[in-house]
Design a protein around this motif. Structure first.
Motif, mmCIF file in Angstrom:
data_model
loop_
_atom_site.group_PDB
_atom_site.id
_atom_site.type_symbol
_atom_site.label_atom_id
_atom_site.label_comp_id
_atom_site.label_asym_id
_atom_site.label_seq_id
_atom_site.Cartn_x
_atom_site.Cartn_y
_atom_site.Cartn_z
ATOM 1 N N ASN A 152 51.021 43.266 21.962
ATOM 2 C CA ASN A 152 51.121 44.098 20.761
ATOM 3 C C ASN A 152 52.430 44.880 20.806
ATOM 4 O O ASN A 152 52.942 45.217 21.885
ATOM 5 C CB ASN A 152 49.940 45.068 20.652
ATOM 6 N N ALA A 174 49.577 36.635 17.941
ATOM 7 C CA ALA A 174 50.974 36.856 18.321
ATOM 8 C C ALA A 174 51.906 35.837 17.699
ATOM 9 O O ALA A 174 53.128 35.955 17.847
ATOM 10 C CB ALA A 174 51.116 36.821 19.840
ATOM 11 N N SER A 180 44.138 34.457 23.215
ATOM 12 C CA SER A 180 44.890 35.646 22.817
ATOM 13 C C SER A 180 45.448 36.307 24.057
ATOM 14 O O SER A 180 44.729 36.515 25.044
ATOM 15 C CB SER A 180 44.000 36.622 22.045
#
Length: 641
Positions: free
Chosen positions: A632, A452, A628
């Motif tokens: 998205n 990201a 993570s």
């Protein structure tokens, strides 16, 4: 018959007495069958070669010491050094987030002090115990927040919903409402100034109301009670007088301060602890940032002291070490011969070698110096059994290579291209040996998310409102349940305006067919994940640091707004109504790939005069690597709905 060499049958025995009786007199007498043979063997092995070295029987030591005079905080304040509390307390203490239990305790204490002061007042004042209790409860109440009030902003509604999501704290708050005095509201009202309590005093010929209800003749009683109460609150958690008097460096996530030492001749030395976060403050936390610049003024003996002591040096030993005189009775609690050390066990090898070979070569000279001292051994003179005096010089001499062996020396801060240097004095800061630490009230994990391209601050533990903590994911789920419950209420549904659709239009007919794919603008993550984005520093187009950002909260109840953190560390610059007053930055190098874990805990210790000291502070530890979030954007997914 010739001699045959048989290695497996070779054996060695130590020449020593072996007691075979219950009594130890014969064994301790060290009797040998042939003493002349023993002397010959000692001569053969060179044990009679004299080293012309006698045993130390007398020592004279001269020690110079100066003491810390004051501290310097990052905000520019310079409080005087005091030994009333440990140095860790003065450096680490922060103003904590006051929970409901502590607020109720503070309120009860104020009512108690008010009645105690009223009981000591003259009878003509006419003070009755509990006279103003109901008035104070109405002025500083515990109130259960109510949602869906008119004329309230989104931030106020979200703040109340966040408080209601703490179920146990809400139940406790309902029990306190109307029954207890809110000490937190009183603390905010006084703001550390007891004279502000006078705003509750009635003027002459004035009728009492909710804001003014104390009779003028009871003004003195109220002022003394407020003054004693403020002192009680400050001493309980060692809250600083000025909220800005703290050493927490937010951008570096650590403490930073300086200690100044008066040299007694007009000069001053600055000791800098620019990166303290370990939780235990000691001499190695300091560096000399500014060396003594003597002004040549008159020597001040009250600041710098010089003492010369004479005593008998003793052998430097530790528990369980063999005695240097073998006929003395030993403890036997440690079997050094049974120590099994490999090539990598350096500590075991050093301890064993010192105990077995060099123990009688090291002597210790006890010398007591007060805490807060910066001391230097001027010289040591040792006299041996032959009457000879030896002047002992330090292992590291002036002018030698800086990398030579030395102990307890402080590095001197130099320029990048200057030769390193050190101060050979030893610092004894006024710190504690051990503290009791509570469970984390706040716990934040900073990780790098390369997918990201963000840094996330994960609130793994958040305050529960009762002096403890709750799991950050659980708190986020409880908050979502509060919002879902509000959506189910008719009052909330009436605020949602749905668009009108014509059933005969092509768009309405197309809705009857299910598409195989769907487009998703972005997914959601748990609200205890707070993002930090990279931004350029002011005036630089290359250097960057991390700035606190926010994820959007999209709900039908309110307009889209920012998700704000819960922990006090991440809420710096955000008011109670979730309005950001100023940004929050973190240096890029403070979040490595291994990550960082920050905790906020209460510390408790007993100082050397017996006083129990409690404060709230923070710790920084190494994290567990990258992570993570699963965030998205712009995805095409199968339409399974």
């Amino acid at each position: 018959m010739s001699n045959i060499y048989c290695a497996p049958f070779r054996a060695f025995n130590r020449i020593e007495g072996r007691p075979r009786e219950e009594e130890l007199e014969d064994a301790l007498a060290a009797r040998v069958h042939d003493p002349l043979w023993m002397l010959a063997r000692q001569y053969q092995f060179g044990e009679f070669k004299g080293e012309d070295a006698g045993s130390a029987i007398f020592a004279k030591v001269a020690v110079n010491s100066v003491r810390i005079s004051n501290l310097e905080f990052p905000n520019g304040s310079s409080p005087s050094y005091s030994e009333n509390i440990p140095l860790e307390t003065q450096i680490e203490r922060l103003i904590p987030q006051v929970d409901l239990k502590k607020a109720a305790k503070w309120g009860r204490k104020f009512l108690q002090l008010l009645d105690e002061q009223g009981a000591n007042a003259p009878e003509e004042d006419g003070y009755n115990p509990g006279q103003y209790k109901n008035n104070l409860l109405a002025k500083f109440p515990f109130e259960v927040p109510e949602l869906n009030k008119d004329n309230e902003s989104v931030g106020e509604e979200i703040s109340k919903a966040r408080q209601l999501s703490l179920q146990q704290a809400t139940a406790f708050l309902r029990a306190l409402a109307g029954r207890a005095l809110n000490g937190l509201e009183l603390w905010v009202f006084l703001a550390g100034d007891y004279t502000k309590i006078n705003s509750l005093v009635l003027a002459e010929n004035q009728s009492p109301d909710k804001d003014q209800f104390v009779h003028l003749k009871h003004r003195g009683i109220l002022e003394v009670a407020a003054s004693n109460w403020i002192q009680f609150v400050r001493e309980e958690l060692n809250i600083p007088v000025d909220p800005e008097d703290n050493c927490w460096y937010q951008e570096r996530l650590e403490y930073s301060f300086k200690a100044k030492v008066e040299e007694g001749n007009g000069g001053q030395t600055e000791l800098s602890a620019a990166a303290y976060f370990q939780g235990h403050l000691d001499w190695y936390s300091f560096d000399v940032s500014k060396e003594n610049s003597s002004s040549g003024s008159e020597f001040d003996e009250s600041v710098k002291t010089r003492k010369v002591i004479s005593l008998i040096p003793t052998e430097a030993a530790f528990a369980g070490m063999p005695n240097s005189r073998w006929w003395e009775m030993e403890d036997g609690s440690i079997d050094l011969g049974n120590l099994k050390a490999s090539d990598t066990d350096i500590a075991k090898i050093l301890v064993t070698q010192y105990a077995m070979q060099y123990s009688n070569d090291w002597l210790s000279i006890p010398y007591d110096i007060p805490t807060g001292s910066f001391a230097e051994v001027e010289g040591i003179v040792v006299r041996d059994t032959f009457g000879q005096n030896y002047f002992i010089e330090p292992a590291h001499q002036a002018g030698n290579d800086w990398n030579d062996w030395n102990m307890f020396s402080l590095s001197v801060e130099k320029g990048e291209f200057e030769k390193p240097d050190f101060d050979k004095r030893i610092l004894l800061p006024p710190v504690v040996a051990r503290t009791m630490e509570s469970e984390p009230i706040e716990e934040i994990k900073l990780i790098r998310d390369e997918m990201a391209n963000l840094v996330w601050a994960i609130e793994s533990q958040v305050p529960d409102g009762l002096g403890g903590s709750i799991d950050g994911y659980e708190a986020a789920r409880n908050f979502q349940q509060i919002l879902e419950k509000l959506q189910e209420e008719p009052s909330a549904m009436s605020r949602i305006a749905l668009p009108e659709i014509d059933s005969n239009s092509p768009e309405a007919k197309a809705r009857t067919y299910k598409a195989m794919l769907k487009y998703q603008l972005g997914n959601t993550i748990s609200e205890n994940w707070i993002p930090f984005i990279s931004v350029h520093r002011n005036g630089s187009n290359r250097e960057v640091h991390f700035q606190r950002a926010s994820m959007p909260r999209i709900t039908a109840l309110f307009p889209t707004h920012a998700v704000r953190p819960r922990t006090q560390l991440l809420r710096e610059g955000i008011n109670p109504n979730d309005e950001q007053l100023q940004p929050l930055f973190i240096d890029e190098e403070e979040v490595p790939r291994s990550g960082v874990k920050l905790t906020g805990t209460y510390q408790r210790t007993r100082w050397y005069h017996g006083k129990i000291v409690t404060w709230y502070g923070r710790r920084k530890r190494t994290g567990r690597g990258e992570g993570s979030s699963g965030l998205n954007f712009d995805q095409v997914l199968e339409n399974n709905t």
